[in-house]
Write a protein that holds these residues in place. Structure first.
Motif, PDB file in Angstrom:
ATOM      1  N   ILE A 137      34.918   4.659  29.605  1.00  0.00           N
ATOM      2  CA  ILE A 137      36.236   3.830  30.058  1.00  0.00           C
ATOM      3  C   ILE A 137      36.319   2.938  28.984  1.00  0.00           C
ATOM      4  O   ILE A 137      35.594   2.356  28.663  1.00  0.00           O
ATOM      5  CB  ILE A 137      35.670   3.062  31.539  1.00  0.00           C
ATOM      6  CG1 ILE A 137      35.640   4.294  32.500  1.00  0.00           C
ATOM      7  CG2 ILE A 137      36.860   2.014  31.576  1.00  0.00           C
ATOM      8  CD1 ILE A 137      35.113   3.436  33.786  1.00  0.00           C
ATOM      9  N   THR A 138      37.547   3.039  28.344  1.00  0.00           N
ATOM     10  CA  THR A 138      37.711   2.239  27.132  1.00  0.00           C
ATOM     11  C   THR A 138      38.973   0.977  27.346  1.00  0.00           C
ATOM     12  O   THR A 138      39.241   0.371  26.480  1.00  0.00           O
ATOM     13  CB  THR A 138      38.310   3.193  25.964  1.00  0.00           C
ATOM     14  OG1 THR A 138      39.427   4.089  26.527  1.00  0.00           O
ATOM     15  CG2 THR A 138      37.031   4.085  25.592  1.00  0.00           C
ATOM     16  N   LYS A 139      39.764   1.019  28.472  1.00  0.00           N
ATOM     17  CA  LYS A 139      40.738   0.110  28.665  1.00  0.00           C
ATOM     18  C   LYS A 139      40.492  -0.601  29.927  1.00  0.00           C
ATOM     19  O   LYS A 139      39.884  -0.292  31.030  1.00  0.00           O
ATOM     20  CB  LYS A 139      42.093   0.902  28.778  1.00  0.00           C
ATOM     21  CG  LYS A 139      42.619   1.666  27.614  1.00  0.00           C
ATOM     22  CD  LYS A 139      43.079   0.861  26.384  1.00  0.00           C
ATOM     23  CE  LYS A 139      43.561   1.665  25.278  1.00  0.00           C
ATOM     24  NZ  LYS A 139      43.797   0.901  24.162  1.00  0.00           N
ATOM     25  N   TRP A 140      40.961  -1.953  29.903  1.00  0.00           N
ATOM     26  CA  TRP A 140      40.657  -2.764  30.930  1.00  0.00           C
ATOM     27  C   TRP A 140      41.336  -2.235  32.348  1.00  0.00           C
ATOM     28  O   TRP A 140      41.035  -2.703  33.490  1.00  0.00           O
ATOM     29  CB  TRP A 140      41.070  -4.210  30.614  1.00  0.00           C
ATOM     30  CG  TRP A 140      39.860  -5.008  30.200  1.00  0.00           C
ATOM     31  CD1 TRP A 140      39.661  -5.109  28.983  1.00  0.00           C
ATOM     32  CD2 TRP A 140      38.783  -5.294  30.758  1.00  0.00           C
ATOM     33  NE1 TRP A 140      38.325  -5.555  28.585  1.00  0.00           N
ATOM     34  CE2 TRP A 140      37.835  -5.747  29.809  1.00  0.00           C
ATOM     35  CE3 TRP A 140      38.239  -5.418  31.956  1.00  0.00           C
ATOM     36  CZ2 TRP A 140      36.668  -6.268  29.853  1.00  0.00           C
ATOM     37  CZ3 TRP A 140      37.056  -5.768  32.551  1.00  0.00           C
ATOM     38  CH2 TRP A 140      36.038  -6.329  31.319  1.00  0.00           C
ATOM     39  N   ASN A 141      42.842  -1.375  32.079  1.00  0.00           N
ATOM     40  CA  ASN A 141      43.578  -1.175  33.092  1.00  0.00           C
ATOM     41  C   ASN A 141      42.981   0.253  33.767  1.00  0.00           C
ATOM     42  O   ASN A 141      43.690   0.735  34.483  1.00  0.00           O
ATOM     43  CB  ASN A 141      44.839  -1.257  33.160  1.00  0.00           C
ATOM     44  CG  ASN A 141      45.381  -0.377  31.960  1.00  0.00           C
ATOM     45  OD1 ASN A 141      44.637   0.186  31.174  1.00  0.00           O
ATOM     46  ND2 ASN A 141      46.831  -0.362  31.876  1.00  0.00           N
ATOM     47  N   ASP A 142      41.836   0.713  33.507  1.00  0.00           N
ATOM     48  CA  ASP A 142      41.645   2.095  33.747  1.00  0.00           C
ATOM     49  C   ASP A 142      41.353   2.159  35.359  1.00  0.00           C
ATOM     50  O   ASP A 142      41.150   1.121  35.942  1.00  0.00           O
ATOM     51  CB  ASP A 142      39.978   2.317  33.281  1.00  0.00           C
ATOM     52  CG  ASP A 142      39.479   3.707  33.477  1.00  0.00           C
ATOM     53  OD1 ASP A 142      39.534   4.606  32.753  1.00  0.00           O
ATOM     54  OD2 ASP A 142      38.958   3.904  34.733  1.00  0.00           O
ATOM     55  N   PRO A 143      41.785   3.220  35.911  1.00  0.00           N
ATOM     56  CA  PRO A 143      42.012   3.559  37.388  1.00  0.00           C
ATOM     57  C   PRO A 143      40.709   3.073  38.035  1.00  0.00           C
ATOM     58  O   PRO A 143      40.605   2.251  39.073  1.00  0.00           O
ATOM     59  CB  PRO A 143      42.094   4.788  37.525  1.00  0.00           C
ATOM     60  CG  PRO A 143      42.854   5.199  36.270  1.00  0.00           C
ATOM     61  CD  PRO A 143      42.425   4.343  35.103  1.00  0.00           C
TER      62      PRO A 143
END
Length: 345
Positions: A137-143
């Motif tokens: 998981i690399t983005k803060w808005n990941d589901p």
């Protein structure tokens, strides 16, 4: 904020009631004890400086060099005691050649983050956290993160992982937790004071990790909750096995400690990571931290006095509460006192 990576000069020692061999009310001449190790416990040690210094006559010099350094220092007898948040392995016990491992503080590891414009105490669970530290998981808005934080507007900011570069008991606590919640983490990276991190930037000491998180928007890291508080950093509310989101405060830590109050009879180690569902208030990344002392020491009398003070008077709320340490439970205190009594000249 105190600089815990450098030596901390502490004046300490002589509890009159514990001077069992005589001269109960007399002050001893000034002497020195040296300790080294855990950065996790360093904020608490610093709280002991003034009260011990005002009352007693021993100078305690403590270097917060990490748990791995503390184990090495006491094993090589370059310090009078070591401090580690990770229990000694069988090989380490053997190499230490006559050491007692004594639980002397109880706290928690906070998962810190730097996300401007987003609230403190975002929700997080173990499997999602493991995927972040594995680089999946690399983005803060990941589901996966969004699902845990419904109604919160999360940015697309990249996640920067900050981890310890030195051997660390805090790393042990975190990886022990990740191994308990993620079969993938356990099989690929496991539990230890150092692991082969798949992603991220390393920093020395808890203060180093806190510094990276503080200066890097989008960063995530881990340290004793005191470092998060002192750096005014946000940290997660973690989902426990009961499905409750809990924080690393006194209530959550004490609930976790309730899950294990019988130290291993051989090593005095305890495990309070990811407690069972019957502890609904438990913060799942809580831990004991240990002082490691030689059973035979030329400074035995002073060492015993200091350690008895640390596990009794040093546990009071005036020293522990602000830092989110909590007093060790009575059954554990009894074990600690028995272990301290094994130290002799």
């Amino acid at each position: 904020m105190p600089r815990f990576g450098t030596s901390i000069a502490v004046a300490a020692v002589a509890l009159a009631a514990l001077a069992a061999a005589g001269a109960a009310s007399a002050r001893t001449a000034s002497s020195t004890l040296t300790g080294a190790g855990s950065t996790f416990v360093a904020p608490l040690v610093s709280q002991w400086i003034s009260p011990i210094g005002a009352a007693y006559g021993i100078e305690l010099q403590y270097s917060a060099i990490g748990s791995g350094g503390g184990v090495a220092a006491i094993t090589q007898r370059t310090a009078d005691f070591g401090a580690s948040d990770a229990p000694l392995t069988a090989d380490q016990f053997s190499a230490c050649k006559g050491c007692e491992q004594i639980p002397w503080a109880l706290g928690a590891t906070a998962i810190m983050y730097n996300l401007p414009g987003v609230k403190n105490l975002l929700h997080m669970d173990g499997p999602t956290l493991a995927k972040i530290f594995m680089g999946q998981i690399t983005k803060w808005n990941d589901p996966a993160i969004a699902k845990l934080n419904k109604g919160v507007s999360l940015p697309s900011t990249a996640i920067t992982v900050a981890h310890r570069s030195d051997n660390s008991g805090t790393t042990y606590n975190l990886t022990d937790y990740l191994s308990s919640v993620s079969a993938s983490w356990k099989s690929q990276y496991g539990t230890g004071v150092a692991v082969n991190w798949p992603v991220g930037s390393g920093a020395r000491g808890s203060s180093g990790v806190a510094g990276v998180v503080s200066s890097t928007p989008g960063a995530i890291g881990y340290a004793d909750v005191a470092f998060a508080l002192q750096n005014h950093l946000q940290y997660f509310s973690m989902k426990n096995r009961s499905g409750k989101f809990t924080t690393p405060g006194s209530r959550g830590i004490l609930a976790a400690a309730s899950s294990d109050q019988k130290p291993d009879p051989t090593t005095n180690a305890l495990s309070i990571v990811n407690p069972p569902k019957k502890f609904p208030l438990a913060y799942p990344i809580s831990t004991y931290t240990y002082v490691i002392a030689p059973t035979q020491s030329s400074k035995a009398a002073d060492l015993k006095r200091f350690l008895f003070w640390a596990v009794t008077h040093g546990q009071s709320a005036q020293y522990t509460a602000q830092l989110r340490f909590v007093p060790i439970p009575k059954p554990v205190l009894v074990v600690a006192e028995k272990a301290i009594k094994q130290i002799h000249s």
